[in-house]
Write a protein that holds these residues in place. Structure first.
Motif, PDB file in Angstrom:
ATOM      1  N   THR A  67       0.870  -1.584  -0.139  1.00 18.05           N
ATOM      2  CA  THR A  67      -0.148  -0.475   0.145  1.00 18.05           C
ATOM      3  C   THR A  67       0.954   1.067  -0.008  1.00 18.05           C
ATOM      4  O   THR A  67       1.874   1.441   0.042  1.00 18.05           O
ATOM      5  CB  THR A  67      -0.566   0.237   1.242  1.00 18.05           C
ATOM      6  OG1 THR A  67       0.387  -0.272   2.741  1.00 18.05           O
ATOM      7  CG2 THR A  67      -1.942  -1.638   1.486  1.00 18.05           C
TER       8      THR A  67
ATOM      9  N   ASP B  87      -6.055  10.298   2.312  1.00 16.96           N
ATOM     10  CA  ASP B  87      -7.064   9.364   1.203  1.00 16.96           C
ATOM     11  C   ASP B  87      -6.862   8.201   0.602  1.00 16.96           C
ATOM     12  O   ASP B  87      -7.645   7.483   0.230  1.00 16.96           O
ATOM     13  CB  ASP B  87      -8.403  10.425   0.434  1.00 16.96           C
ATOM     14  CG  ASP B  87      -8.570  11.590   1.172  1.00 16.96           C
ATOM     15  OD1 ASP B  87      -8.723  11.681   2.511  1.00 16.96           O
ATOM     16  OD2 ASP B  87      -9.180  12.415   0.156  1.00 16.96           O
ATOM     17  N   TYR B  88      -5.171   8.153   0.309  1.00 17.23           N
ATOM     18  CA  TYR B  88      -4.966   6.829  -0.375  1.00 17.23           C
ATOM     19  C   TYR B  88      -3.740   6.041  -0.094  1.00 17.23           C
ATOM     20  O   TYR B  88      -3.219   5.126  -0.069  1.00 17.23           O
ATOM     21  CB  TYR B  88      -3.840   7.345  -1.541  1.00 17.23           C
ATOM     22  CG  TYR B  88      -5.055   8.272  -2.201  1.00 17.23           C
ATOM     23  CD1 TYR B  88      -5.663   8.715  -2.925  1.00 17.23           C
ATOM     24  CD2 TYR B  88      -4.576   9.900  -1.908  1.00 17.23           C
ATOM     25  CE1 TYR B  88      -6.933   9.410  -3.387  1.00 17.23           C
ATOM     26  CE2 TYR B  88      -5.052  11.240  -2.421  1.00 17.23           C
ATOM     27  CZ  TYR B  88      -6.529  10.815  -3.620  1.00 17.23           C
ATOM     28  OH  TYR B  88      -7.099  11.807  -3.770  1.00 17.23           O
TER      29      TYR B  88
ATOM     30  N   LYS C  31      -4.359   3.709   1.939  1.00 19.02           N
ATOM     31  CA  LYS C  31      -4.537   1.757   2.012  1.00 19.02           C
ATOM     32  C   LYS C  31      -4.537   1.533   0.404  1.00 19.02           C
ATOM     33  O   LYS C  31      -5.085   0.445   0.592  1.00 19.02           O
ATOM     34  CB  LYS C  31      -5.824   1.832   2.515  1.00 19.02           C
ATOM     35  CG  LYS C  31      -6.142   2.197   3.841  1.00 19.02           C
ATOM     36  CD  LYS C  31      -5.204   1.680   5.195  1.00 19.02           C
ATOM     37  CE  LYS C  31      -4.419   1.947   6.765  1.00 19.02           C
ATOM     38  NZ  LYS C  31      -3.336   1.468   7.000  1.00 19.02           N
ATOM     39  N   ARG C  32      -4.268   2.179   0.041  1.00 17.06           N
ATOM     40  CA  ARG C  32      -4.196   1.875  -1.555  1.00 17.06           C
ATOM     41  C   ARG C  32      -2.945   1.432  -2.599  1.00 17.06           C
ATOM     42  O   ARG C  32      -1.778   2.007  -1.583  1.00 17.06           O
ATOM     43  CB  ARG C  32      -4.337   2.855  -2.569  1.00 17.06           C
ATOM     44  CG  ARG C  32      -6.181   3.781  -2.463  1.00 17.06           C
ATOM     45  CD  ARG C  32      -6.807   4.500  -3.843  1.00 17.06           C
ATOM     46  NE  ARG C  32      -7.545   5.002  -3.245  1.00 17.06           N
ATOM     47  CZ  ARG C  32      -7.945   5.909  -4.334  1.00 17.06           C
ATOM     48  NH1 ARG C  32      -7.701   6.102  -5.353  1.00 17.06           N
ATOM     49  NH2 ARG C  32      -9.650   6.733  -3.952  1.00 17.06           N
ATOM     50  N   LYS C  33      -3.397   0.792  -3.412  1.00 15.58           N
ATOM     51  CA  LYS C  33      -2.177  -0.156  -3.872  1.00 15.58           C
ATOM     52  C   LYS C  33      -1.780   0.461  -5.285  1.00 15.58           C
ATOM     53  O   LYS C  33      -1.983   1.864  -5.678  1.00 15.58           O
ATOM     54  CB  LYS C  33      -2.454  -1.360  -4.023  1.00 15.58           C
ATOM     55  CG  LYS C  33      -2.510  -2.574  -2.927  1.00 15.58           C
ATOM     56  CD  LYS C  33      -2.105  -3.539  -3.128  1.00 15.58           C
ATOM     57  CE  LYS C  33      -2.050  -4.493  -2.292  1.00 15.58           C
ATOM     58  NZ  LYS C  33      -2.294  -6.246  -3.192  1.00 15.58           N
TER      59      LYS C  33
ATOM     60  N   LYS D 124      -1.002   0.390  -8.427  1.00 16.60           N
ATOM     61  CA  LYS D 124      -1.980   0.352  -9.481  1.00 16.60           C
ATOM     62  C   LYS D 124      -2.905   0.980  -9.401  1.00 16.60           C
ATOM     63  O   LYS D 124      -4.307   1.444 -10.220  1.00 16.60           O
ATOM     64  CB  LYS D 124      -2.599  -0.822  -9.549  1.00 16.60           C
ATOM     65  CG  LYS D 124      -3.534  -1.407  -8.361  1.00 16.60           C
ATOM     66  CD  LYS D 124      -3.439  -3.163  -8.798  1.00 16.60           C
ATOM     67  CE  LYS D 124      -4.859  -4.018  -8.265  1.00 16.60           C
ATOM     68  NZ  LYS D 124      -4.818  -5.593  -8.403  1.00 16.60           N
ATOM     69  N   ALA D 125      -3.764   1.538  -7.910  1.00 19.22           N
ATOM     70  CA  ALA D 125      -4.584   2.377  -8.049  1.00 19.22           C
ATOM     71  C   ALA D 125      -5.182   3.432  -7.679  1.00 19.22           C
ATOM     72  O   ALA D 125      -5.275   4.876  -7.745  1.00 19.22           O
ATOM     73  CB  ALA D 125      -5.679   1.664  -6.735  1.00 19.22           C
ATOM     74  N   LEU D 126      -3.623   3.993  -8.374  1.00 24.12           N
ATOM     75  CA  LEU D 126      -3.486   5.385  -8.256  1.00 24.12           C
ATOM     76  C   LEU D 126      -2.766   6.676  -9.232  1.00 24.12           C
ATOM     77  O   LEU D 126      -2.462   5.313 -10.777  1.00 24.12           O
ATOM     78  CB  LEU D 126      -1.755   5.665  -7.579  1.00 24.12           C
ATOM     79  CG  LEU D 126      -1.948   5.454  -6.065  1.00 24.12           C
ATOM     80  CD1 LEU D 126      -0.986   5.252  -5.048  1.00 24.12           C
ATOM     81  CD2 LEU D 126      -3.043   6.365  -4.891  1.00 24.12           C
TER      82      LEU D 126
ATOM     83  N   GLN E 200       0.028  10.380  -7.956  1.00 25.48           N
ATOM     84  CA  GLN E 200      -0.100  10.709  -7.103  1.00 25.48           C
ATOM     85  C   GLN E 200       1.328   9.507  -6.905  1.00 25.48           C
ATOM     86  O   GLN E 200       1.903   9.636  -5.759  1.00 25.48           O
ATOM     87  CB  GLN E 200      -1.346   9.882  -6.467  1.00 25.48           C
ATOM     88  CG  GLN E 200      -2.897  10.459  -6.970  1.00 25.48           C
ATOM     89  CD  GLN E 200      -4.203   9.290  -7.272  1.00 25.48           C
ATOM     90  OE1 GLN E 200      -3.928   9.099  -7.454  1.00 25.48           O
ATOM     91  NE2 GLN E 200      -5.016  10.997  -6.718  1.00 25.48           N
ATOM     92  N   ARG E 201       1.261   8.191  -7.653  1.00 24.84           N
ATOM     93  CA  ARG E 201       2.151   8.384  -7.903  1.00 24.84           C
ATOM     94  C   ARG E 201       3.449   9.192  -7.219  1.00 24.84           C
ATOM     95  O   ARG E 201       4.582   8.598  -6.519  1.00 24.84           O
ATOM     96  CB  ARG E 201       2.506   7.058  -8.474  1.00 24.84           C
ATOM     97  CG  ARG E 201       1.363   6.059  -8.469  1.00 24.84           C
ATOM     98  CD  ARG E 201       1.486   5.003  -9.774  1.00 24.84           C
ATOM     99  NE  ARG E 201      -0.030   4.415 -10.721  1.00 24.84           N
ATOM    100  CZ  ARG E 201       0.594   3.699 -11.643  1.00 24.84           C
ATOM    101  NH1 ARG E 201       1.465   3.259 -12.506  1.00 24.84           N
ATOM    102  NH2 ARG E 201      -0.432   3.454 -11.811  1.00 24.84           N
TER     103      ARG E 201
END
Length: 353
Positions: free
Chosen positions: A91, A125-126, A128-130, A132-134, A138-139
């Motif tokens: 994450t 807000d991000y 907990k995301r991995k 690939k979901a950014l 954001q990455r």
């Protein structure tokens, strides 16, 4: 204090020398940008500071300490690469804290440092995301966050915005400027984009073929370049250069119907060839037989750029903030003030002063 000093830094690959005795001082808290064309050595110089490239000769100091032969992990720097280099199975939170975890930091301290970096970069807000979901932007913020949590003395950025689209580049440029303002750390940033250099830097280092051409603030380089290369590289669109010849203490420009330019700079001998430089915003055009043709008009909303071709084939760009009045293909007269001209030696390309 986390200033960076380079003393006669040299880099060789076998018999090929690519960095030629660079001397440079970057003060604590400065945002310094290395800029230049591809292959000029800016990324190599950054990697030498990071310890990712061995310094063949000379000295590199960080915070007053000689780190020339110190391992990269012990230099107190953090690097943000062009590629995000995030772990896809982790994450955002885990990516940002991974380096601290590997170094044995307590979980509570890791959580606190990641939380602070997340706040600065607006990533709450991000977490907990991995990856690939950014989005790309954001990455890149996660990659910057990973550098922040280490608490380095110096941040190093190697063309971090190159993989982003135009709109995201602007957004991330603002983010990085805001980050520097908030944390006040020394930052060294590599780019080939002189717009990024002008908008971000406290100090710009212009490189060409492994040598420093000029060092100064953005406006110093823009208003007072030392040579034709710097004058043409800093500023968008770039400066126009026209061939001239010294006659009677003035500069005669054949492509402008033999216009005579008065100047108080020290000119070379009578009959010497020189180059005259004028920025696009200092030029105007009007209808008439002035030896140039309006070849193309590029409309960008509040400003247009007129691309002209002189009789001898020289290309000229003029910034135009007026309503379109002349159609493409028109013969035009080019106007400008003599005081806005710069002059360069035709052989050495050094500025005449």
């Amino acid at each position: 204090m986390s200033g960076v000093t380079l003393n006669q830094a040299i880099k060789r690959y076998g018999d090929v020398q690519v960095i030629h005795g660079v001397d440079l001082e970057i003060d604590h808290g400065e945002f310094c940008v290395f800029v230049g064309p591809s292959g000029c050595g800016k990324s190599t110089l950054l990697r030498m500071i990071a310890g990712l490239e061995e310094t063949s000769a000379g000295q590199i100091c960080i915070g007053g300490s000689d780190v020339t032969h110190v391992d990269a992990s012990e230099r107190g720097v953090a690097m943000v690469f062009q590629t995000y280099a995030l772990y896809p199975h982790m994450t955002v939170e885990q990516n940002m804290g991974f380096g601290l975890k590997m170094n044995g930091y307590p979980k509570a301290e890791i959580a606190a440092k990641v939380g602070e970096a997340s706040r600065i970069l607006q990533l709450d807000d991000y977490l907990k995301r991995k990856p690939k979901a950014l989005s790309g932007g954001q990455r890149q913020r996660v990659a910057i966050g990973r550098a922040i949590v280490r608490g380095p003395e110096v941040f190093l950025f190697d063309e971090p915005l190159s993989n982003l689209d135009a709109e995201l580049r602007v957004d991330m440029r603002v983010e990085i400027a805001r980050l520097h303002k908030e944390i006040g750390a020394t930052m060294i940033y590599v780019t080939h984009d002189q717009v990024e250099a002008m908008t971000l830097a406290d100090k710009i280092v212009v490189l060409r073929a492994g040598l420093i051409e000029q060092v100064g603030s953005p406006m110093q380089l823009y208003n007072d370049p030392d040579n034709k290369f710097v004058a043409g590289f800093i500023g968008s669109p770039s400066m126009n250069f026209l061939e001239g010849v010294v006659q009677g203490g003035k500069v005669v420009v054949p492509s402008l119907s033999g216009r005579e330019i008065s100047t108080d700079v020290t000119l070379p001998a009578e009959g010497s060839a020189i180059l005259m430089g004028v920025r696009p915003q200092h030029m105007t055009i009007e209808a008439g037989d002035g030896g140039a043709i309006l070849d193309l008009r590029e409309r960008l909303g509040g400003v247009s750029y007129d691309y002209l071709v002189a009789g001898n084939g020289e290309k000229i760009i003029v910034e135009n903030r007026e309503e379109d009045t002349l159609p493409e293909g028109s013969s035009v007269i080019i106007g400008f003030e003599d005081a806005n001209c710069m002059f360069f030696d035709a052989k050495t390309e050094q500025r005449l002063r």
